[in-house]
Design an enzyme around this catalytic site. Structure first.
Site, PDB file in Angstrom:
ATOM      1  N   SER A 109       0.830  -1.214   0.000  1.00 30.54           N
ATOM      2  CA  SER A 109       0.000   0.000   0.000  1.00 30.54           C
ATOM      3  C   SER A 109       0.860   1.258   0.000  1.00 30.54           C
ATOM      4  O   SER A 109       1.942   1.287   0.597  1.00 30.54           O
ATOM      5  CB  SER A 109      -0.886  -0.018   1.246  1.00 30.54           C
ATOM      6  OG  SER A 109      -1.490   1.243   1.454  1.00 30.54           O
ATOM      7  N   THR A 158      -5.505   2.876  -7.023  1.00 31.10           N
ATOM      8  CA  THR A 158      -6.808   2.700  -6.360  1.00 31.10           C
ATOM      9  C   THR A 158      -7.674   3.928  -6.611  1.00 31.10           C
ATOM     10  O   THR A 158      -7.249   5.056  -6.366  1.00 31.10           O
ATOM     11  CB  THR A 158      -6.609   2.469  -4.853  1.00 31.10           C
ATOM     12  OG1 THR A 158      -5.871   1.252  -4.698  1.00 31.10           O
ATOM     13  CG2 THR A 158      -7.940   2.331  -4.134  1.00 31.10           C
ATOM     14  N   LYS A 255      -7.502  -0.309  -9.740  1.00 36.18           N
ATOM     15  CA  LYS A 255      -8.134  -1.058  -8.643  1.00 36.18           C
ATOM     16  C   LYS A 255      -9.340  -0.282  -8.104  1.00 36.18           C
ATOM     17  O   LYS A 255      -9.214   0.900  -7.754  1.00 36.18           O
ATOM     18  CB  LYS A 255      -7.118  -1.278  -7.506  1.00 36.18           C
ATOM     19  CG  LYS A 255      -7.706  -1.960  -6.276  1.00 36.18           C
ATOM     20  CD  LYS A 255      -6.619  -2.318  -5.276  1.00 36.18           C
ATOM     21  CE  LYS A 255      -7.153  -3.061  -4.084  1.00 36.18           C
ATOM     22  NZ  LYS A 255      -7.829  -2.236  -3.097  1.00 36.18           N
ATOM     23  N   HIS A 279     -13.099  -2.259  -2.281  1.00 41.20           N
ATOM     24  CA  HIS A 279     -12.245  -1.985  -1.120  1.00 41.20           C
ATOM     25  C   HIS A 279     -12.656  -2.865   0.074  1.00 41.20           C
ATOM     26  O   HIS A 279     -12.616  -2.444   1.228  1.00 41.20           O
ATOM     27  CB  HIS A 279     -12.348  -0.503  -0.743  1.00 41.20           C
ATOM     28  CG  HIS A 279     -11.056   0.117  -0.289  1.00 41.20           C
ATOM     29  ND1 HIS A 279     -10.275   0.908  -1.092  1.00 41.20           N
ATOM     30  CD2 HIS A 279     -10.409   0.068   0.901  1.00 41.20           C
ATOM     31  CE1 HIS A 279      -9.222   1.333  -0.422  1.00 41.20           C
ATOM     32  NE2 HIS A 279      -9.261   0.822   0.792  1.00 41.20           N
TER      33      HIS A 279
HETATM   34  C1  LIG Z   1      -7.407  -3.065   7.019  1.00 39.10           C
HETATM   35  C2  LIG Z   1      -7.488  -2.836   5.545  1.00 39.10           C
HETATM   36  C3  LIG Z   1      -6.692  -1.860   4.963  1.00 39.10           C
HETATM   37  C4  LIG Z   1      -6.758  -1.623   3.588  1.00 39.10           C
HETATM   38  N1  LIG Z   1      -5.921  -0.687   3.026  1.00 39.10           N
HETATM   39  C5  LIG Z   1      -5.935  -0.493   1.677  1.00 39.10           C
HETATM   40  C6  LIG Z   1      -5.032   0.413   1.056  1.00 39.10           C
HETATM   41  O1  LIG Z   1      -4.200   1.044   1.712  1.00 39.10           O
HETATM   42  N2  LIG Z   1      -5.096   0.559  -0.283  1.00 39.10           N
HETATM   43  C7  LIG Z   1      -6.000  -0.131  -1.062  1.00 39.10           C
HETATM   44  O2  LIG Z   1      -6.034   0.033  -2.276  1.00 39.10           O
HETATM   45  N3  LIG Z   1      -6.851  -1.019  -0.496  1.00 39.10           N
HETATM   46  C8  LIG Z   1      -6.840  -1.223   0.835  1.00 39.10           C
HETATM   47  N4  LIG Z   1      -7.687  -2.135   1.396  1.00 39.10           N
HETATM   48  C9  LIG Z   1      -8.574  -2.917   0.527  1.00 39.10           C
HETATM   49  C10 LIG Z   1      -7.857  -4.202   0.071  1.00 39.10           C
HETATM   50  O3  LIG Z   1      -6.826  -3.910  -0.850  1.00 39.10           O
HETATM   51  C11 LIG Z   1      -8.828  -5.144  -0.640  1.00 39.10           C
HETATM   52  O4  LIG Z   1      -9.473  -4.448  -1.671  1.00 39.10           O
HETATM   53  C12 LIG Z   1      -9.869  -5.756   0.289  1.00 39.10           C
HETATM   54  O5  LIG Z   1      -9.316  -6.083   1.542  1.00 39.10           O
HETATM   55  C13 LIG Z   1     -10.442  -7.005  -0.371  1.00 39.10           C
HETATM   56  O6  LIG Z   1     -11.463  -7.556   0.382  1.00 39.10           O
HETATM   57  P1  LIG Z   1     -11.252  -8.789   1.402  1.00 39.10           P
HETATM   58  O7  LIG Z   1     -10.653  -8.182   2.630  1.00 39.10           O
HETATM   59  O8  LIG Z   1     -12.622  -9.294   1.578  1.00 39.10           O
HETATM   60  O9  LIG Z   1     -10.319  -9.772   0.733  1.00 39.10           O
HETATM   61  C14 LIG Z   1      -7.651  -2.369   2.778  1.00 39.10           C
HETATM   62  C15 LIG Z   1      -8.442  -3.362   3.371  1.00 39.10           C
HETATM   63  C16 LIG Z   1      -8.368  -3.614   4.735  1.00 39.10           C
HETATM   64  C17 LIG Z   1      -9.221  -4.697   5.326  1.00 39.10           C
END
Ligand SMILES: Cc1cc2nc3c(=O)[nH]c(=O)nc-3n(C[C@H](O)[C@H](O)[C@H](O)COP(=O)(O)O)c2cc1C
Length: 382
Positions: A109, A158, A255, A279
């Site tokens: 990230s 993203t 994304k 997300h």
């Molecule tokens: C705690 C947490 C932090 C996240 N931080 C980011 C981030 O910094 N950048 C981003 O593009 N997506 C972020 N995401 C989204 C994840 O990249 C991803 O899209 C998502 O977790 C997918 O769903 P899942 O948790 O059901 O697998 C985050 C998700 C979580 C749970």
């Protein structure tokens, strides 16, 4: 409960809940508003059922796939997630190393707590950097140059986070900027001394890629919410995405694409892939699930760019359903986050081992010796 007792994502979730102070567990676990989309992301996989074949020759097994220009050993890789060192002191390095051990890709990230360079050096495995375009455009383009220097394989931009989603659990627990810990959450930190000691004694917590550039990045225990709302550039358009693609010049994914029209736009500006994602249900609640959108997006752009599914994946069968519908690969976020919180590298190592084993077992049960055999004829749809 110990790591060796964890056999699936739900088990790791339980162990993470035991190990983490409540505000941090809820920060990983929660979604926005009423969490309708968070639930739908996983439930959507139940809308189709797998149709197995019998008596195929299954002496060999081919799970490998080429995605974003990288050969990975099986069709799952790690989504980018912010601030991993908050959940375990081994942080991003633990996840990157476990991904490498399991011959798959790690995504870092923009809001990581370990820098682009340090993660770049940590393994020779494929790495994708997740870009947020900040108001400080110079810094955003520098991220791209830093990734070139550090030999990253791909970048994903993203596009679903111009403002932080309304994660109300974080308001109740105090995981906002500046952190306001309630009596109950302070009690939770006090009753998780090993986490609290690690936090106090290990390396200083910071948003490593922006530290020194943006003061909010150098803070102590924080959430990303206030940071996102003050630093991200809401004026970005497809033109900016196109510029980022040109600056990078290597595999590039958008994304957070959810509509067919946006998937077409991504293909038109030269992206290599779309990551269908909301997300992890943390942004627009009530929005549709990635799996619900998959067939239409594959039909519209699947012959032009790679379609990657991100969100709700908890089981090997979810991956098989996504691939049968036409996804090139799947990504997991919480699927490794609970595990890193439960036990750092050892946790993620076991989580990836279990998920891969599930996929392989499910493939045998499906009568498929190669993921190329997965197509819509393998799905029963009402
Ligand atoms: C705690 C947490 C932090 C996240 N931080 C980011 C981030 O910094 N950048 C981003 O593009 N997506 C972020 N995401 C989204 C994840 O990249 C991803 O899209 C998502 O977790 C997918 O769903 P899942 O948790 O059901 O697998 C985050 C998700 C979580 C749970």
């Amino acid at each position: 409960m110990r790591i060796k007792d964890c056999n699936n994502t739900a088990d790791f979730r339980r162990l993470a809940q035991q190990r983490l102070p409540a505000p941090l567990f809820h920060y990983i676990d929660g979604g926005s508003d009423d969490e309708v989309t968070l639930r739908r992301n996983t439930e959507a996989f139940d809308s189709v059922r797998l149709i197995p074949d019998a008596l195929a020759d299954l002496s060999g097994m081919q799970l490998g796939v080429n995605v974003l220009g990288q050969d990975i050993d099986w069709p799952v890789f790690c989504s980018p997630t912010a601030m991993t060192r908050l959940f375990h002191h081994e942080g991003e390095l633990a996840v990157a190393r476990a991904a490498h051990t399991h011959k798959t890709m790690y995504s870092l990230s923009s809001l990581s707590t370990t820098s682009i360079e340090e993660v770049g050096e940590s393994t020779p495995g494929p790495k994708c950097f997740q870009l947020y375009i900040h108001k400080d455009r110079g810094m955003s383009w520098e991220f791209i140059d830093r990734c070139k220097e550090a030999n990253y394989s791909a970048i994903c931009l993203t596009v679903d986070t111009l403002v932080a989603g309304n994660r109300e659990k974080d308001l109740y627990t105090g995981m906002i900027i500046p952190p306001k810990f309630t009596l109950k959450s302070l009690f939770s930190f006090a009753t998780h001394p090993s986490w609290s000691l690690n936090y106090l004694l290990r390396r200083k917590f910071e948003l490593a890629n922006v530290a020194g550039r943006i003061s909010e990045g150098s803070g102590k225990l924080t959430s990303v919410v206030g940071y996102m709302n003050s630093q991200f550039d809401r004026s970005i358009t497809w033109k900016d995405a196109e510029e980022a693609i040109k600056r990078w010049g290597k595999p590039f994914a958008i994304k957070g694409v959810m509509s067919v029209e946006d998937a077409k736009r991504a293909a038109d500006i030269g992206a290599s892939a779309v990551m269908i994602s909301n997300h992890g249900g943390r942004q627009l609640d009530g929005s549709t699930a990635p799996f619900d959108q998959l067939a239409d997006i594959v039909d519209a752009v699947g012959d032009r760019i790679e379609v990657i599914l991100d969100g709700g994946v908890r089981r090997g069968t979810h991956v098989l359903k996504a691939l049968s519908m036409g996804a090139k690969a799947c990504m997991i976020g919480r699927g490794y986050l609970y595990a890193v919180a439960a036990g750092g590298y050892a946790g993620v190592d076991r989580a990836l081992t279990r998920l891969r084993d599930e996929i392989e077992r499910d493939m045998i049960l499906m009568g498929c010796a190669s993921i190329d055999e997965l197509d819509r004829s393998k799905l029963h749809q009402d």
